[in-house]
Design an enzyme around this catalytic site. Structure first.
Site, PDB file in Angstrom:
ATOM      1  N   ALA A  73     -51.145 -28.408  -3.068  1.00  0.00           N
ATOM      2  CA  ALA A  73     -49.776 -29.221  -2.281  1.00  0.00           C
ATOM      3  C   ALA A  73     -49.172 -27.737  -2.682  1.00  0.00           C
ATOM      4  CB  ALA A  73     -49.818 -30.075  -2.632  1.00  0.00           C
ATOM      5  N   GLY A 112     -55.006 -29.722  -2.448  1.00  0.00           N
ATOM      6  CA  GLY A 112     -55.058 -29.754  -1.218  1.00  0.00           C
ATOM      7  C   GLY A 112     -55.512 -29.492  -0.218  1.00  0.00           C
ATOM      8  N   GLU A 115     -58.615 -30.519  -0.054  1.00  0.00           N
ATOM      9  CA  GLU A 115     -59.350 -31.502  -0.011  1.00  0.00           C
ATOM     10  C   GLU A 115     -58.434 -31.306   2.166  1.00  0.00           C
ATOM     11  OE1 GLU A 115     -57.547 -34.852  -2.131  1.00  0.00           O
ATOM     12  OE2 GLU A 115     -56.358 -32.692  -1.999  1.00  0.00           O
ATOM     13  N   GLU A 135     -56.544 -30.783 -10.106  1.00  0.00           N
ATOM     14  CA  GLU A 135     -55.096 -31.547  -9.955  1.00  0.00           C
ATOM     15  C   GLU A 135     -54.989 -32.440 -11.635  1.00  0.00           C
ATOM     16  OE1 GLU A 135     -56.195 -31.763  -5.691  1.00  0.00           O
ATOM     17  OE2 GLU A 135     -57.105 -31.542  -7.779  1.00  0.00           O
TER      18      GLU A 135
END
Ligand code: T1G
Length: 707
Positions: A73, A112, A115, A135
């Site tokens: 992200a 992310g 992911e 994270e």
């Protein structure tokens, strides 16, 4: 490409869709790290829709341009309202795709980004790829399905290892774990992806989405989560997100997928709302921000460092030489005595062999590193070095003599650096005819472990030399922070004031154990006195003795710590210092003898001890540091608060989840700190409590420090 819906009508970021044969190719191109900011998310949503609508495409490829896959992200968007599609929404769309999607991972595939790849049907990694969910290092957990999909691929235990450490794995290990389906050694991500598409078409099968897989969950040992929680409570009592991670992975095992996703979302929000997230993200960007030195024009040419030299084969010199060798830079290690040189080289070899013993290096790599370190007894061997670091005894006279010698043997343009931790770099530079090529490179002990490098700019150090040193710091894996010349530079100057306050608190009635307990309770890995024992009581004692001999008005009067040194109790290295240490153990044990020594010191000074509360210990130890940091900013010794934060984070164990000393001070409240500093000036006195004008000004104006 169909028109995106109204709320998603933002200019598509560099994501484009094209078809190669019967394969639709979605390419993300958002330098420098393909972060999944809003623009990229919208672009991906649109490209996926286009690919699914493309009747001539049987399957889709997800590839990235640039040096790596998506690094997660966009961290800069955190704390701001998240515009749709959010990352979880985007991931859910890929999971629900009606055509197989193949993700091709090269370089860093993190957070992310990984992911999203886990929501694809097939993952192909290129050799050299690094896959991870970091994270936890930002005070978060994987919030886009990673805690639910990863256990389905690699099992719950391994998933916990990966998510709790936040460390990436290589392509081969990812294949062995089942995290990727294939590793490609050659070609671009697109070429590798098209080969994988060809294989999938030939196999004529529709891979199951990861969300539908449960086989690896069934093997989970019920005790796993109990054990991990107990271990975390012991090892990371302060941190929020690691505990939430265990809850989330447990949900993957105990709940249906959709419920697990909902649970992950709630736990993610907990982490997002925790102040630790803000602190850790500040620390993440601080490490990168300090590399950009205010006033040093971007693009300032840096000199090539092809060969280095180190003078002094002691603990620091040997460690510094290893830093160069670890980065592949040939280094000459000079000492004047054969015996000292042999001892230095032997210590280096032992350290490398210990790393090999722990599987961190191969024996071949040990050989390669040792081959890069050339022992020498003559200064002439440094004639071709591009940079020389002096790491001899902490005495100005001795260092000036060394620099005079280096000035006479080193080639023009060679950079001469001192590893002094306190001395005047300008006075050392003045011993040469090339002060523009002289600066301080202050490494921290152990040099191969501590990431901080204080890059001390002298009054005449040139821009090129500073730029070269900052680039070198990055090359040898250090966090280089540019600072000016003063006694103790930034880190040790602040440490000295905390040390003063810690001693004053013990004098008043506290015990060293109490001071250390409060500081470890605050989040420091070690208390002040345990840290003094680790660094060696003799180091500070010799500096204080030098100051006292030089008649320095700021020199501290001899105290119980000096008595310990005079008795040869230097700390861990002598088995006793402020604490006692069992042979082979680093665990500090209280020593009743010490209480007597302190009591004697108090009565010699006519001091009747009083009860000292933990809050007073905390406030005096931390506020004195903030006050000194503000003075350092005032004097321009550090250019920005972020420089001081990075120094204490990477050199002195300031708890990263608090963001850094001045980041924390803002949250503590400058007004509260300023008021306390003035109160302590009145009640306690001493130079350490002389209030910083900058602190008082910012507190009064309600402005952040340094603004
Ligand atoms: N967001 C925004 N900016 C980023 C970024 C990111 N994720 N990663 C790097 N940058 C910037 C960085 O600040 C620097 O900017 C430039 O890119 C180059 O970085 C839902 C919540 C990828 C290994 O934690 O570890 O996904 O200083 O100098 O040494 O579950 O960057 O040039 O202006 O570090 O080659 C998880 C963080 C996010 C990865 C490259 N991802 N990045 O290292 O370059 S949370 C991460 C890195 C998440 C989801 C959750 C490294 C790197 P500037 P750099 P590098």
């Amino acid at each position: 490409m169909p028109s995106p819906s109204q709320s998603e009508a933002v200019p598509a970021a560099p994501v484009h869709y094209a078809r190669r044969g019967r394969v639709g190719v979605i390419t993300v191109d958002n330098p420098p790290v393909n972060a999944l900011g809003h623009g990229v998310r919208s672009g991906l949503a649109a490209a996926l829709a286009a690919g699914l609508d493309d009747a001539d495409a049987d399957m889709l490829l997800l590839v990235c341009a640039g040096r790596g896959f998506m690094a997660g992200a966009d961290i800069r968007e955190f704390g701001k309202p998240s515009a749709p599609p959010t990352l979880p929404e985007l991931v859910a769309r890929f999971d629900a795709a009606t055509k197989p999607v193949i993700a091709v991972l090269h370089g860093s595939a993190l957070g992310g980004g990984l992911e999203l790849a886990l929501a694809c049907h097939v993952r192909v990694a290129l050799t050299g790829a690094r896959l991870g969910l970091p994270e936890v290092k930002l005070g978060l957990l994987p919030g886009a399905g990673g805690t639910q999909r990863l256990p389905r691929l690699v099992g719950a235990a391994k998933a916990l290892d990966l998510i709790l450490s936040g460390e990436p794995v290589g392509a081969e290990e990812a294949l062995a774990l089942g995290l990727v389906d294939a590793v490609e050694e050659r070609g671009s991500p697109l070429e590798a992806g098209l080969r994988a598409a060809g294989r999938l078409a030939a196999e004529n099968r529709s891979p199951l989405p990861v969300s539908a897989r449960t086989d690896r969950l069934a093997e989970t040992d019920a005790a796993l989560f109990i054990e991990r929680r107990a271990e975390l409570a012991r090892r990371l009592p302060h941190l929020v997100s690691p505990h939430r991670i265990v809850d989330a992975v447990e949900a993957a095992v105990t709940l249906p997928f959709a419920n697990g996703i909902a649970r992950e979302r709630a736990l993610f929000q907990d982490c997002m709302d925790s102040p630790q997230r803000a602190g850790l993200i500040h620390a993440f960007f601080a490490e990168r921000e300090v590399a950009k030195v205010p006033g040093l024009p971007a693009g300032t040419p840096a000199r090539d460092i092809r060969e280095a030299g180190v003078v002094g084969a002691g603990t620091m010199g040997g460690g510094i030489a290893m830093c160069f060798a670890n980065a592949g830079i040939p280094v000459t290690l000079l000492d004047l005595s054969q015996e000292a040189l042999d001892r230095g080289i032997a210590t280096i070899r032992t350290a490398y062999e210990a790393s090999a013993g722990k599987g961190r290096l191969t024996l071949a790599q040990v050989g390669e590193r040792m081959a890069l370190i050339r022992p020498a007894l003559s200064h002439d061997s440094l004639a071709d070095a591009d940079l020389v670091v002096e790491a001899v005894f902490e005495s100005l006279e001795v260092k000036q003599a060394v620099f005079r010698k280096l000035d006479s043997v080193c080639k023009p343009g060679a950079i001469l650096a001192t590893n002094s931790s306190t001395l005047d770099v300008d006075a050392i530079a003045a011993a040469t005819g090339r002060p523009q090529d002289v600066l301080g490179l202050h490494f921290f002990s152990p040099a191969t472990i501590m990431r901080l490098l204080e890059v001390v700019r002298g009054a005449q150090t040139s821009d090129t030399v500073l730029a070269t040193a900052m680039a070198l710091a990055r090359r040898i894996g250090k966090v280089g922070v540019a600072v000016g010349v003063c006694d103790g530079f930034v880190g040790n100057r602040i440490l000295r004031q905390r040390g003063r306050e810690a001693m004053a608190l013990v004098e008043a009635g506290a015990s060293p154990e109490q001071v250390d307990r409060v500081l470890t309770g605050f989040g420091f890995p070690l208390g002040h006195f345990a840290m003094t024992d680790l660094a060696g009581i003799d180091v500070g004692w010799r500096i204080r003795e030098e100051r006292r001999k030089a008649g320095d008005p700021e020199a501290e009067a001899p105290d119980w710590l000096d008595v310990l040194a005079e008795r040869g109790r230097y700390g861990q290295k002598t088995g006793a210092g402020v604490y006692r240490y069992e042979p082979g153990s680093r665990k500090p044990l209280p020593d009743p003898e010490l209480a007597a020594l302190i009591a004697a010191d108090r009565s010699r000074r006519g001091i009747a001890p009083r009860p000292v509360g933990d809050d007073e210990v905390r406030d005096r130890c931390l506020y004195v540091m903030v006050n000194e940091a503000a003075k350092i900013l005032e004097e321009g010794i550090a250019a920005r608060p972020v420089d001081i934060d990075a120094i204490w984070l990477h050199g002195y164990g300031f708890p990263s989840w608090r963001g850094g000393l001045l980041f924390w001070a803002e949250r503590e409240g400058l007004g509260r700190i300023a008021a306390a500093v003035q109160r302590y000036q009145r009640d306690i006195g001493g130079p350490q409590w002389c209030p910083s004008a900058l602190l008082l000004k910012c507190a009064a104006a309600g402005r952040p420090i340094g603004c």
